[in-house]
Structure formats: structure tokens, C-alpha cells
Write a protein that holds these residues in place. Structure first.
Motif, PDB file in Angstrom:
ATOM      1  N   GLN A 367       0.720  -1.250  -0.025  1.00  0.00           N
ATOM      2  CA  GLN A 367       0.090   0.003  -0.179  1.00  0.00           C
ATOM      3  C   GLN A 367       0.688   1.168  -0.013  1.00  0.00           C
ATOM      4  OE1 GLN A 367      -1.915   0.891   3.778  1.00  0.00           O
ATOM      5  NE2 GLN A 367      -3.918   1.484   2.750  1.00  0.00           N
ATOM      6  N   THR A 368       1.757   1.189   0.852  1.00  0.00           N
ATOM      7  CA  THR A 368       2.952   2.355   1.066  1.00  0.00           C
ATOM      8  C   THR A 368       3.501   2.551  -0.428  1.00  0.00           C
ATOM      9  OG1 THR A 368       3.125   1.909   3.232  1.00  0.00           O
ATOM     10  CG2 THR A 368       4.668   3.649   2.435  1.00  0.00           C
ATOM     11  N   ALA A 369       4.008   1.447  -1.054  1.00  0.00           N
ATOM     12  CA  ALA A 369       4.720   1.635  -2.391  1.00  0.00           C
ATOM     13  C   ALA A 369       3.575   2.227  -3.317  1.00  0.00           C
ATOM     14  CB  ALA A 369       5.046   0.355  -2.758  1.00  0.00           C
TER      15      ALA A 369
ATOM     16  N   ILE B  81       7.825   6.542   8.679  1.00  0.00           N
ATOM     17  CA  ILE B  81       6.991   7.310   7.697  1.00  0.00           C
ATOM     18  C   ILE B  81       5.617   7.609   8.183  1.00  0.00           C
ATOM     19  CG2 ILE B  81       6.369   6.873   5.119  1.00  0.00           C
ATOM     20  CD1 ILE B  81       9.292   7.361   5.527  1.00  0.00           C
ATOM     21  N   ASP B  82       5.172   8.887   7.713  1.00  0.00           N
ATOM     22  CA  ASP B  82       3.910   9.056   8.062  1.00  0.00           C
ATOM     23  C   ASP B  82       2.958   8.477   7.235  1.00  0.00           C
ATOM     24  OD1 ASP B  82       1.635  10.511   8.873  1.00  0.00           O
ATOM     25  OD2 ASP B  82       1.901  12.432   7.566  1.00  0.00           O
ATOM     26  N   THR B  83       2.548   7.156   7.553  1.00  0.00           N
ATOM     27  CA  THR B  83       1.513   6.326   6.832  1.00  0.00           C
ATOM     28  C   THR B  83       0.285   6.765   7.390  1.00  0.00           C
ATOM     29  OG1 THR B  83       2.085   4.555   8.163  1.00  0.00           O
ATOM     30  CG2 THR B  83       2.753   4.328   6.045  1.00  0.00           C
ATOM     31  N   ALA B  84       0.385   7.013   8.435  1.00  0.00           N
ATOM     32  CA  ALA B  84      -1.288   7.275   8.950  1.00  0.00           C
ATOM     33  C   ALA B  84      -1.840   8.458   8.338  1.00  0.00           C
ATOM     34  CB  ALA B  84      -1.044   7.507  10.648  1.00  0.00           C
ATOM     35  N   GLU B  89       5.609  10.950   4.005  1.00  0.00           N
ATOM     36  CA  GLU B  89       6.993  11.626   4.171  1.00  0.00           C
ATOM     37  C   GLU B  89       7.639  11.225   5.491  1.00  0.00           C
ATOM     38  OE1 GLU B  89       5.644  15.783   4.049  1.00  0.00           O
ATOM     39  OE2 GLU B  89       5.501  15.860   1.927  1.00  0.00           O
ATOM     40  N   PRO B  90       8.923  11.409   5.729  1.00  0.00           N
ATOM     41  CA  PRO B  90       9.539  11.080   6.761  1.00  0.00           C
ATOM     42  C   PRO B  90       8.885  11.641   8.066  1.00  0.00           C
ATOM     43  CG  PRO B  90      11.016  11.238   5.286  1.00  0.00           C
ATOM     44  CD  PRO B  90       9.907  11.721   4.510  1.00  0.00           C
ATOM     45  N   PRO B 107      11.296   8.901   1.478  1.00  0.00           N
ATOM     46  CA  PRO B 107      10.132   8.868   1.859  1.00  0.00           C
ATOM     47  C   PRO B 107       9.554   7.469   1.218  1.00  0.00           C
ATOM     48  CG  PRO B 107      10.749  10.861   0.329  1.00  0.00           C
ATOM     49  CD  PRO B 107      12.097   9.848   0.885  1.00  0.00           C
ATOM     50  N   VAL B 108       8.411   7.230   1.722  1.00  0.00           N
ATOM     51  CA  VAL B 108       7.749   5.964   1.350  1.00  0.00           C
ATOM     52  C   VAL B 108       8.152   4.680   2.153  1.00  0.00           C
ATOM     53  CG1 VAL B 108       7.354   4.413  -0.637  1.00  0.00           C
ATOM     54  CG2 VAL B 108       7.212   7.033  -1.002  1.00  0.00           C
TER      55      VAL B 108
END
Lengths: 593, 332
Positions: A367-369, B81-84, B89-90, B107-108
Motif C-alpha cells: 500500500q505504501t509503495a 514514515i507518516d503512513t497514518a 513523508e518521513p 520517503p515511502v
């Protein structure tokens, strides 16, 4: 976008009939909404993703101007040769096909409704013959009345793929055309009644080579929008289109801009589907994509026509600012990003080794990718996205609470497979696509946790299916156990979505296969059976069963159901996303000023 | 950006001859000693040289450095990483810079940028050095032969150089790297990519140094000591080896040092265009290319860009200093 479209067209041309049905992977496709639409049709307050759930700023006020911009250009405005989702969405403003995707929020928008036709098609001859009655009193913008001959002409001309290379190729594959027929330009005197009959001015009858139960979806393609033979200029018609919808073209400057203005010959009495609120729609072409985002946020512009979501720069800005975020929508599309697991490559010929990959992969990494939960999409566990009728929620390979992988289950599977210490394999992806590269790297990282060593193999996307992942002998020879991939349907229907990626008969040993890894004879039979089922609900149920059967074989790793992050216009009213479009429904929009 | 400097294009430099004055007793000093003395006085060149040694040590000891100061270069740290929030972005300022992640994270996927820069130096230096070696070997050999023998050999070699110089090198490199199979010559994967890059960069750059060597040889061949060697019956091979080559060492050394940075840039350009080493192997050009999409995250582009910039600058400063030191006739 373009790339996927072109291979789609190519794959079609080469595929046999049943194959031809659906295509996918279109580039323009955006997303739609499906999951959260409990309250469809209700108006919603401005909140994040509100237009996916209902109508934002509902209005019946006529007047005003909407400003659209496109970071590229249309493949063609000619309804007979256009193949982007956004273009099909937009074409309904100036043309009337036999059927049309309903202009309604959410799931209701996935339905097709009669437009130029009075009622849905009547089938006979075991779903091989389809008859439509067209409405009386519908006129072209020059005042002449539309007859069934105009529809027939429009469909026939669209089969001339040399003149119109961009459009879908269903008609030439499915219609029972006489052999040697090359379209009305090259073979003008050939009798085509074996394919399309027009017994009277308001009746049109289609004859297919094989049963096609979901014919109404075909009849909603823009290539059934009538074209007057007298005013057809072949490939140049795209610049002088004769309109049948509520708007007609004005000031068209190819590659630069055009406007839509009201068509005074359009009679609302013949058209129950369109409100036609704005007086004028201005479209600019070839505008910088970041510029489009910024102008929509600033309120200078209303709609990014492509509907695929904002660029990364605007994405970060929108997601970080609560005010901007409240004015953004995040619809789910009819696209799945997935990875094929080839059962022809040892040791993945053993189902337990395939299961080990299913369990060990970190789905959140996938998902992140693809851009995370907003720009990327929702975690997928099935082939059919939730926006396609027939989707059922199931997860055959649960990978832990946090979806980061169930390593114990993966190790057990590896033992069952006889490879307790893991194994080596390769992953193919399209070198030009950073998201696919990130996905391949995520696989490498996640699978290394259970000892599976993955080597990355980038391939040029132009030949990805012809010479690499879609060429079965190459896959075997180079041990391409995994191939990163994606698929979208042309319309929200299970057959459209599944046939090209699960029917083993579309696998071509000479390359160009869109189906890379699914070789299950039982699935082929299930597809054939569903194709003759006229009851929509039963048919949808059958798609769900096929989905499950494929997943049982663990030959596909579903990654994410794609989503798009769209910024809502400040000036537009009546904003909603429909499941068929996966972006704002352009027919529904109105303008404040 | 990728073409080596034209021979003698920058004719600057050289410490004034004052070097010899005030340097104590005037008894015998070899050319090497004089050059070293001049170089020592050129603090800028010396700084460049020191940095290069440092860089080479970094490349050699990359695994050790990363073990203590970083993380495995391909390891994901998606918890940083800001996935929420969905921006990917870091988390934290300046791209997530901290004592744990000295240059922040990507990032990612959250890979440690410091570790990737350190490992990236290996690829950059390896390819640049070996490619330079290839260029210098071919260029020197053909240059000497061409200049010394003259006649049709010279005409032929010179035209060959013209042809090579006229080659659209970047286009050729992209095409070649793009169509090359995954396995060839007993190599595969990244080994093959690196070999291919060395070949492309090295093989097509030889005329630049070849021309310079040819020119030097032409003037040397008319000098008295060569004439005298000839007159006492020395053979060609002997003259080439013992009379010519030692006198060519200086230009070879100087232009090698100046060729290395252009090769680093060329490698970075190829990686940037996606025909360099295969991901996820870190390389500076590849990191830059990854960073382009995230131009809102300047740190991601800053570090690899800085690494390339500083390295190229150091090589150029050192090369310039070396030329000044070795070529007493050049004037500032």
C-alpha cells in the motif's frame, strides 16, 4: 496512462472473441467509491470524502461556467475512438449513446440506464441478439432528427481501427460482421445487416457471434453515440463533432482549448438523465499538472478532467491541511494493483510455496509503495474491487493484525513445500514506474524475513507483456516467479474485470498475455457459464465465486484497490462521485457562477 | 555535463617558479620531488586529495561504517514514515534526521539515506576508476603509437578518434544499456550492469586522452634525446618504453584525475536515466532519480546531490593542482 491504454488496445486486437470483452488497465481510470456509501443520494456537508458518499452542494440552479483543465490532451474527442475513463465520463455532455452510466452517486452510478434508447436492450437467441428502440424527437445540433441508421453508422465506423486506432475494439470482435468488412469508408457498399439491422427508423438490432449477457454495458460506450453520415469527416470528425447532448462544441482549438455551450436543439423532455446545469464549460488542454492542482485549490479552476488524483506535491499539502482535506475526496476505483505468482516457475509450482509468499508479504508495504492509504488505495485481499458488483469480502491468507505478514504461517507453508529455509526467485516490474519498483523492493524486504531471496528485474514497459512477464516461455526460462501488475475494467462488471486476467485461454505462448499466472480449467468453465447468465444478480454472484476460486490457488497476490485523491471545486455544485466513473460525475455538476 | 574536458581547454595554473627559490640547498632534486613540493604548497589541491583518500576509505570500509553508524542500505523503516496521515513523508524535521539516521530516511520506504550514500560511493568510485583505467589504457596506447609512428597509422587513428568523438555517447549508452540482456559473458544481474557501464563509459572516452598523448608524443619524438637514442640504434619498442613513456607520465596522471570526475557524473547521469545499476543497489545517480518525484522533500535530493558535487569538486581541485605541480611551464 497512455502506455496502459496502448497495450490494452493491442492485446485486444490480438485476442479472440471472448477475450475481447474486456479490457482494462486503462490509464485514465480513476476511482470510485464503494465502501462508504451507505447514504447514497443524500446531501452531505463538506467533509473529507463527502462526495463519495453523497452529493456535496446539491443544487438545481442553472447557469454559470465550469472550468476544466487537462494536463495532456484527449486521445480523441470523437465518440467513436476514445478510450479514457474520463473521456467516457465527459462525452455524455455532448453525446447520447444508447445506454449511459447513470449520473448518480456511489453504487447507483454503476448502473446503466437508457439514454438514446427508450429501454434496456431486449435479448433473444440465447443472448446473441439484442434489440433497442430509440427515442423519438432526439435531434442533432443542426436540427435533424436522430434515427437508428445514425447509430448503426456510428458503430460501424468505429470498427475501422486504421482510421480510429484509439477506441475500444469490442464491436469488431463481437459483432457478426461479414468477412472482409473494413468499415464504412473502405467497404461502403457491403451489406452489414448480418451484424446490425435497422428495420425502421427507431429500431436497431445487434447480432453477436456469441452470447453476451451484459450487452447494455457495451451499448453505453460512446461509440454508440449517433454520427450523421453526411457530416462525418473520418479522422477529422474529432474537430467538428455534431452534438446530440445538452452541449455542443464552440471555439475548438486542437491541442489548446475548447468550450461547450448549450445545444438549443437538445430537448430535456427526451432526456430524463441530465440536469444540464451550467451554461458553459471551458476546457484548457496541456496545462501543467502541478499548476492544475494549485489552481483548483485556489479556486481558479474547477476540475482536473483526468480524474486520477493530485500530484505528490499537492497530495502532501492537502493531507496536512485539515481545511484542504475537508474539501477533498478519496474515491475507490475499479482498479486492482496486484502481483502475479507464476505456478510455472519452480518452486512456485508447489501451492504451499505460493502460500508462503501470500503469508510473508507485508501488505501495508504494498500500500505504501502505491502512495499510502489515500493516494494509493485500500488493502486488497480479493481480485474484484469493492466497486464491482459481485465483490465479496474474504481473506484466504490472513497476514496478521497489522497486515505486515504472518511469518509463522509463512514458515509452516515453506516446510509443507519442502523449502524450510526459503528459496530464490525473481520479480519483474516496469522500470518506468516508480510505484512498481517500490513494490518490488517491498517484496524483496518482506520475503527476506522468511528466507525467500528475491532479485529485482526491471523491464521496459512497452514490451512488458509482449516479451517479458506476458511471454510464458520467458517467465519459465528466467524464473520470473513474481510479476508486478495492475488491472482495471472498462465498466463496473465482473466479466469485464476477470476475463482477461483469469481465463487461461487468453494466455498466449507467443507473448502479449494479460493473464500471467492463472491457469485453472475450472475457472474457464465458470467464466463461460456466467457469460450466458441473463439474471444480473446470479451473474454477479458467479463473478464472486470465480474470484474465490482463483485466490484458492494462490496464483495472484492482491495488493491494493486503487484510490484517487481529488480536490473539490469551490465553484461547482452538485458534486458527487459515481462508481462507474471513479471520479466526479461530469454530467451531474452545476456551477455557482 | 558528461563530456570530459577538451585537451588543454583550461590552461590555467601553475605555481610560480618561485618554488625553487628559498627552498634551501640547491642540490639535486628529482622532478618528482619538485612536483611534490609544489603540490604541498597548494593547500586547495591538498584538501581535495585528502578528501579523496577519505572517500576511498569510506568506500572500502562501507560495511563497517554502516554497521556502526547506519543500517543495512536496503532495509525498510516504514515506522518512520507518516503512513497514518497518508503523506508518506518521513516523520520529523529535515527528512527525519536524527542520531540514528544521520541524513534522514527516504520517503515511502524509510531506507536510511546515510547508509545508501556510503554504499553508493562504492558504485560511483568503482565504475569511475575502472572506466578511467580503460580509457587511459586504450588512449595512451593508441596515442603513443599514432604520434610516434606517424604516416598512415596516425591518419587512421586520428580519424578513428574523430569518429568516436562525434558519437552521441549518451544516446548510445542508453540504447546499449537498455537492450542488453540480463545475462551475458558469464556475468549476470548487477555484475553485468557494472561491467557494461565500465565498458560504455571507458571505451568511448579514450579519444580525449588519446589526442593529448598523441600531441605530446609528436613533440617528444623530435626532441634531442630521442634523436640520439635513434642514432645509436635503439629500437622503436625501447624508445617508446624508456624514452617516451616516462615523459608522458605527467599528462597521463593529470588527465586521469580529471577524467574520473566526469566519469562519476556520467555514471550518475546514466543511473539517473534508469540505465545504471539495478535497484535496490544504491547509487548516487539512482538516488537522485528516485528523489525527483519527491521535490517537496528536499533532503532526499540534497544528500546524493551533495555527495556527487563534493566528490567531483575534490577530484577537479586535486587534478588541477597536480597539473600545476607537474607542468612547470603552465602559467597561472
Amino acid at each position: 496512462m497512455n502506455h496502459s491504454r496502448s497495450w490494452r488496445v493491442r492485446s485486444l486486437a490480438a485476442v479472440g472473441v471472448s477475450a475481447a470483452l474486456v479490457l482494462a488497465a486503462c490509464g485514465g481510470g480513476g476511482g470510485e467509491t464503494g465502501s462508504q456509501q451507505g447514504s447514497s443520494n443524500q446531501s452531505s456537508q463538506a467533509a473529507f470524502d463527502a462526495a463519495s458518499a453523497g452529493i456535496v452542494n446539491p443544487s438545481d440552479k442553472k447557469g454559470g461556467t465550469l472550468k476544466f483543465a487537462n494536463s495532456g490532451d484527449w486521445d480523441s474527442l470523437d465518440p467513436g475512438e476514445t478510450y479514457y475513463q474520463y473521456s467516457w465520463n465527459f462525452a455524455r455532455l455532448y453525446g447520447r449513446a444508447l445506454m449511459m452510466a447513470k449520473s448518480a452517486p456511489g453504487k447507483e452510478g454503476a448502473q446503466v440506464t437508457p439514454d438514446l434508447a427508450e429501454a434496456p436492450g431486449q435479448s433473444s437467441d440465447n443472448a446473441k441478439t439484442w434489440t433497442y428502440k430509440i427515442r423519438k424527437g432526439v435531434k442533432f445540433d443542426d436540427g435533424t432528427e436522430v434515427t437508428s441508421a445514425d447509430v448503426k453508422y456510428a458503430v460501424l465506423r468505429s470498427t475501422d481501427k486504421q482510421t480510429f486506432p484509439n477506441g475500444p475494439a469490442y464491436w469488431d470482435a463481437l459483432l457478426d460482421l461479414p468477412s472482409g468488412y473494413k468499415g464504412p469508408y473502405k467497404t461502403p457498399n457491403m451489406n452489414t445487416d448480418s451484424a446490425i439491422e435497422t428495420p425502421d427508423e427507431y429500431t436497431i438490432v445487434f447480432h453477436m457471434k456469441q452470447p453476451f449477457a451484459a450487452f447494455d454495458y457495451l451499448a453505453q460506450q460512446p461509440d454508440t453515440m449517433p454520427v450523421p453520415k453526411a457530416k462525418d469527416t473520418g479522422a477529422k470528425y474529432r474537430n467538428s463533432i455534431v452534438s446530440t447532448g445538452p452541449y455542443k462544441f464552440a471555439d475548438l482549438q486542437p491541442g489548446k482549448s475548447f468550450n461547450l455551450v448549450r445545444n438549443d436543439q437538445w430537448d430535456p423532455a427526451t432526456d430524463p438523465n441530465r440536469k444540464a446545469l451550467p451554461d458553459r464549460i471551458e476546457v484548457s488542454l496541456n496545462v501543467n499538472a502541478d499548476d492544475i492542482d494549485n489552481r483548483i485549490i485556489a479556486g481558479d479552476l474547477d476540475i482536473d478532467v483526468a480524474g486520477t488524483g493530485v500530484q505528490p506535491a499537492a497530495q502532501a499539502r492537502v493531507l496536512q491541511d485539515p481545511n484542504l482535506k475537508a474539501n477533498a475526496d478519496n474515491p475507490l476505483s475499479i482498479r486492482l494493483w496486484y502481483t502475479s505468482i507464476a505456478p510455472t516457475v519452480a518452486p512456485l509450482d508447489n501451492i504451499d510455496c505460493r502460500k508462503a509468499i501470500q503469508y510473508a508479504m507485508d501488505r501495508t508495504g504494498y500500500q505504501t509503495a502505491y502512495g499510502g492509504q489515500f493516494a494509493g488505495g485500500d488493502l486488497a485481499t480479493t481480485l474484484l474491487p469493492p466497486t464491482i458488483p459481485g465483490h465479496t469480502d474474504f481473506d484466504l491468507y490472513p497476514n496478521g493484525q497489522d497486515h505486515k505478514g504472518d511469518l509463522d504461517a509463512a514458515k509452516k507453508s515453506l516446510e509443507a513445500c519442502g523449502q524450510p529455509n526459503g528459496f530464490e526467485t525473481n520479480i519483474g516490474y516496469r522500470a518506468e514506474r516508480p510505484k512498481e519498483k517500490a513494490t518490488a523492493e517491498a517484496f524483496q524486504q518482506a520475503l527476506s524475513r522468511v528466507g525467500i531471496t528475491v532479485t529485482l528485474k526491471p523491464f521496459p514497459q512497452g514490451d512488458y507483456f509482449a516479451q517479458y512477464c506476458g511471454l510464458p516461455p520467458y517467465v519459465v526460462k528466467n524464473k520470473l516467479g513474481l510479476c508486478v501488475n495492475g488491472w482495471a475494467a472498462d465498466w463496473p462488471d465482473g466479466f469485464g474485470f476477470l476475463s482477461q486476467i483469469t481465463d487461461s485461454r487468453v494466455i498466449r505462448e507467443t507473448g502479449g498475455s494479460s493473464n500471467i499466472s492463472v491457469r485453472i480449467p475450472e475457472v474457464d468453465q465458470m467464466l463461460d457459464k456466467a457469460l450466458t447468465e441473463l439474471d444480473t444478480n446470479k451473474r454477479n454472484q458467479m463473478w464472486g465465486e470465480i474470484d474465490k476460486r482463483v485466490m484458492e490457488d494462490a496464483v495472484v497476490y492482491p495488493g491494493v484497490y486503487a484510490k484517487a485523491l481529488l480536490v473539490r471545486s469551490k465553484n461547482a455544485t452538485n458534486i458527487f462521485v459515481s462508481d462507474a466513473q471513479s471520479m466526479y460525475d461530469y454530467v451531474g455538476l452545476g456551477a455557482q457562477k | 555535463m558528461t563530456l570530459p574536458p577538451e585537451a588543454g581547454a583550461e590552461a590555467e595554473a601553475a605555481i610560480p617558479e618561485a618554488v625553487l627559490a628559498g627552498a634551501g640547498p640547491t642540490e639535486g632534486r628529482s622532478l618528482g620531488q619538485i612536483a611534490w613540493m609544489r603540490l604541498k604548497r597548494d593547500k586547495v589541491a591538498l584538501a581535495g586529495g585528502v578528501f579523496l583518500i577519505f572517500l576511498i576509505l569510506v568506500a572500502i570500509f562501507a560495511p563497517l561504517i554502516v554497521k556502526y553508524l547506519g543500517y543495512p542500505p536496503n532495509e525498510f523503516h516504514q515506522e518512520l514514515i507518516d503512513t497514518a496521515g497518508g503523506t508518506l513523508e518521513p516523520i520529523g524535521r529535515f527528512g527525519g534526521m536524527s542520531w540514528d539516521h544521520l541524513m534522514g530516511v527516504e520517503p515511502v520506504n524509510g531506507r536510511d539515506i546515510f547508509s545508501r550514500i556510503v554504499y553508493g560511493s562504492r558504485i560511483s568510485l568503482l565504475i569511475a576508476f575502472l572506466a578511467t583505467l580503460v580509457s587511459v589504457t586504450i588512449g595512451t596506447t593508441l596515442g603513443i603509437i599514432s604520434g610516434f609512428l606517424g604516416g598512415w597509422t596516425d591518419t587512421f587513428t586520428s580519424r578513428l578518434m574523430d569518429v568516436f568523438l562525434a558519437f552521441p555517447l549518451l544516446v548510445l549508452a542508453i540504447a546499449l544499456a537498455g537492450v542488453f540482456p540480463d545475462q551475458a559473458f558469464g556475468l549476470q544481474g548487477n555484475q553485468l550492469r557494472i561491467a557494461l557501464l565500465i565498458f560504455i563509459i571507458g571505451f568511448f572516452n579514450w579519444p580525449y586522452i588519446g589526442r593529448i598523448i598523441r600531441g605530446q608524443t609528436l613533440s617528444l619524438r623530435e626532441r634531442e634525446f630521442v634523436e640520439s637514442a635513434k642514432s645509436i640504434g635503439a629500437r622503436r619498442g625501447y624508445i617508446l618504453r624508456t624514452e617516451m613513456l616516462p615523459n608522458l607520465i605527467a599528462p597521463i596522471l593529470v588527465y586521469s584525475t580529471l577524467l574520473i570526475p566526469t566519469n562519476i557524473l556520467f555514471e550518475a547521469a546514466l543511473s539517473f536515466l534508469g540505465v545504471g545499476v539495478r535497484p535496490p543497489t544504491p547509487s548516487w545517480g539512482g538516488m537522485l532519480s528516485d528523489a525527483v518525484v519527491y521535490y517537496t522533500q528536499p533532503h532526499f535530493m540534497f544528500w546524493p546531490g551533495m555527495a556527487i558535487f563534493v566528490t567531483v569538486l575534490a577530484f577537479n581541485l586535486f587534478g588541477d593542482g597536480l597539473r600545476d605541480a607537474l607542468d612547470p611551464r603552465a602559467n597561472r
